[in-house]
Design an enzyme around this catalytic site. Sequence first.
Site, PDB file in Angstrom:
ATOM      1  N   ARG A   1      -5.546   2.523  -0.227  1.00  0.00           N
ATOM      2  CA  ARG A   1      -6.825   3.246  -0.184  1.00  0.00           C
ATOM      3  C   ARG A   1      -6.859   4.370   0.834  1.00  0.00           C
ATOM      4  NH1 ARG A   1     -11.125  -0.798   2.726  1.00  0.00           N
ATOM      5  NH2 ARG A   1      -9.683  -1.788   4.161  1.00  0.00           N
TER       6      ARG A   1
ATOM      7  N   ASP B   1     -10.126  -1.635  -5.243  1.00  0.00           N
ATOM      8  CA  ASP B   1     -10.866  -0.441  -5.671  1.00  0.00           C
ATOM      9  C   ASP B   1     -10.569   0.836  -4.886  1.00  0.00           C
ATOM     10  OD1 ASP B   1     -12.049  -1.018  -3.284  1.00  0.00           O
ATOM     11  OD2 ASP B   1     -14.020  -1.539  -4.106  1.00  0.00           O
TER      12      ASP B   1
ATOM     13  N   GLY C   1       0.815  -1.211   0.000  1.00  0.00           N
ATOM     14  CA  GLY C   1       0.000   0.000   0.000  1.00  0.00           C
ATOM     15  C   GLY C   1       0.847   1.258   0.000  1.00  0.00           C
TER      16      GLY C   1
ATOM     17  N   ASP D   1       2.458  -4.074   8.698  1.00  0.00           N
ATOM     18  CA  ASP D   1       1.958  -2.857   8.053  1.00  0.00           C
ATOM     19  C   ASP D   1       0.869  -2.204   8.900  1.00  0.00           C
ATOM     20  OD1 ASP D   1       0.756  -5.392   7.136  1.00  0.00           O
ATOM     21  OD2 ASP D   1      -0.730  -4.106   6.186  1.00  0.00           O
ATOM     22  N   ASN D   2       0.444  -2.884   9.964  1.00  0.00           N
ATOM     23  CA  ASN D   2      -0.564  -2.315  10.849  1.00  0.00           C
ATOM     24  C   ASN D   2       0.034  -1.906  12.198  1.00  0.00           C
ATOM     25  OD1 ASN D   2      -2.554  -2.657   8.910  1.00  0.00           O
ATOM     26  ND2 ASN D   2      -3.166  -4.665   9.667  1.00  0.00           N
TER      27      ASN D   2
HETATM   28  P1  AMP Z   1      -5.264  -4.702   5.747  1.00  0.00           P
HETATM   29  O1  AMP Z   1      -4.957  -6.150   5.940  1.00  0.00           O
HETATM   30  O2  AMP Z   1      -6.710  -4.353   5.840  1.00  0.00           O
HETATM   31  O3  AMP Z   1      -4.416  -3.838   6.632  1.00  0.00           O
HETATM   32  O4  AMP Z   1      -4.910  -4.375   4.223  1.00  0.00           O
HETATM   33  C1  AMP Z   1      -3.603  -4.415   3.728  1.00  0.00           C
HETATM   34  C2  AMP Z   1      -3.439  -3.380   2.665  1.00  0.00           C
HETATM   35  O5  AMP Z   1      -4.205  -3.733   1.513  1.00  0.00           O
HETATM   36  C3  AMP Z   1      -3.924  -1.998   3.040  1.00  0.00           C
HETATM   37  O6  AMP Z   1      -2.988  -1.234   3.694  1.00  0.00           O
HETATM   38  C4  AMP Z   1      -4.287  -1.380   1.730  1.00  0.00           C
HETATM   39  O7  AMP Z   1      -3.189  -0.731   1.163  1.00  0.00           O
HETATM   40  C5  AMP Z   1      -4.652  -2.564   0.873  1.00  0.00           C
HETATM   41  N1  AMP Z   1      -6.104  -2.576   0.683  1.00  0.00           N
HETATM   42  C6  AMP Z   1      -7.058  -3.158   1.450  1.00  0.00           C
HETATM   43  N2  AMP Z   1      -8.279  -2.961   0.931  1.00  0.00           N
HETATM   44  C7  AMP Z   1      -8.109  -2.224  -0.187  1.00  0.00           C
HETATM   45  C8  AMP Z   1      -8.979  -1.684  -1.182  1.00  0.00           C
HETATM   46  N3  AMP Z   1     -10.290  -1.877  -1.144  1.00  0.00           N
HETATM   47  N4  AMP Z   1      -8.412  -0.977  -2.186  1.00  0.00           N
HETATM   48  C9  AMP Z   1      -7.099  -0.774  -2.261  1.00  0.00           C
HETATM   49  N5  AMP Z   1      -6.236  -1.258  -1.376  1.00  0.00           N
HETATM   50  C10 AMP Z   1      -6.715  -1.971  -0.343  1.00  0.00           C
HETATM   51 MG    MG Z   2      -3.829  -2.025   7.226  1.00  0.00          MG
END
Ligand code: AMP
Ligand code: MG
Length: 516
Positions: free
Chosen positions: A92, A124, A89, A259-260
């Site tokens: 988004r 998206d 990322g 990443d979190n």
């Molecule tokens: P997460 O596991 O929710 O922290 O997601 C990991 C990464 O995936 C996020 O930091 C975003 O950069 C990417 N991501 C998640 N959902 C979306 C989305 N709908 N569109 C674009 N990037 C996304």
């Molecule tokens: Mg995240």
Amino acid sequence: MDELRGEVAPDKRPRSFGLLLFSVEPTPVRDPHLLAWSHELAAVLGLEEPMERGPAVEVLAGNRITPGMKPFAARYGGHQFGSWAGQLGDGRAISLGEVAALDGSGWEIQLKGAGPTPYSRRADGRAVLRSSLREFLCSEAMHHLGVPTTRALSLVGTGDSVVRDMFYDGRARPEPGAIVARVAPTFIRFGNFEIMAATGELENLRALADYTIRHHYPELREPSEAVYLSWFEEVCRRTAIMIAHWMAVGFVHGVMNTDNMSILGLTIDYGPYGWLEPYDPDWTPNTTDFGQHRYAFGQQPQVALWNLLMLARALSPLVADAEGLRTGLECYQTTFAESQHQMMLKKLGLTSLDPNADKEDTALLEELHTSLEESAVDMTLFFRHLSHLAPQLLSDTADEASLFQELTEAASYSTEDHAKLLHWLHRYAGRVRGESSDAETLRASMLSANPKYVLRNYLAQEAIEAAEQGDLSFLQRLMAVLKTPFAEQPEHDDLAAKRPEWASNKPGCATLSCSS
Ligand code: AMP
Ligand code: MG
């Protein structure tokens, strides 16, 4: 953008390359309208609540860029569930820029769900109402509990629908879209450093480290090898304190990928998080983690350490003696152990007396954890009840047996006998009588450490279901009550009740997918 070689994106096609961040504008939405607003955060920033529709809400939805804004998406990677996942990322979240609060401090305003960026991969760039409402509510609730966290200023409905396969079962459906404007001094994560190290972009790695230190750790002075080490140690210390807070309030992040993890030691990225109801160290709300339980409640302290180890690896090219980073990891362990010990004692109304008592207290705390688990006790209810009960134990005429029975009945989800917990309670009664404080002081101190109201999983879900039908009243009520989680607020007793039976397996209440 000025300091970190940001580049203007001619288009938003996916790419990965050497930049730290990328200038990119949000993609407008159809009908931006305000759903919720944090008055407390707005007061810090000196902002007034906007009208439901209008120019201010257009800004909060990414439809309008004002002079002085320099919107950007930052580039990061990360370790997901223990494996390196490459560039992730930000796909988004688009930062609009920084504002100065009334006290002069700087705050970054970031729109989550503002449309694609060059880092969106094939996704998206959008977010659905249910996950945005959860992030909005929980960020602010955590802040009011005293837990280090990013904040949330507004929740805006977009008027567009977003298609998600919530159960990952091939039944994708359109859902209402939303955007949270979240706020923090910075949203830089461990993953921003990891991606630079992984691709060997050492100049960028150093630039980002120097930027972070100069702007967010200025007390450490000008970056140097020694400063990199003390900076890493400080990140470790802050992370330890954050995790100790999570453990003290029963918060399960649910997806502690690197990443979190915020470089400021703030709780960040509220996704499939949950609040511990029946006490169970092995519990995770995240359905993606049901196989491993890697991010279960009791694993969080270890996982944070592992994440810090990944950060140490990423930073190691900056220092000649990478062994020096070990001091930081040790600092994490000692700070976490000490903070957790102190926070738990405070919850029990105990002050540590001398080093010998400390050992006994450690044993008392260990026995408490196993007893709570055996009795499947609701963590929040247990400590809140104990805060009312402990002062009564100081009196000679206290009927311990009936007090304890009342407590176990009120807080436990199990109908088994509570032999272990009763044993612990008697031991605790002896210890609390040794405290010099009077009943009133003890009660006040315990009530200030044990919240009555937390964002129970099913409450968030009820707010979502109502909001999806256009009814925001329950969301507003929750926001109001969670502002003062330590206050009695007897008219809201129903929000502090044990989880109802229907909620124990319902999706969104006890289990959550990562779909957002
Ligand atoms: P997460 O596991 O929710 O922290 O997601 C990991 C990464 O995936 C996020 O930091 C975003 O950069 C990417 N991501 C998640 N959902 C979306 C989305 N709908 N569109 C674009 N990037 C996304
Ligand atoms: Mg995240």
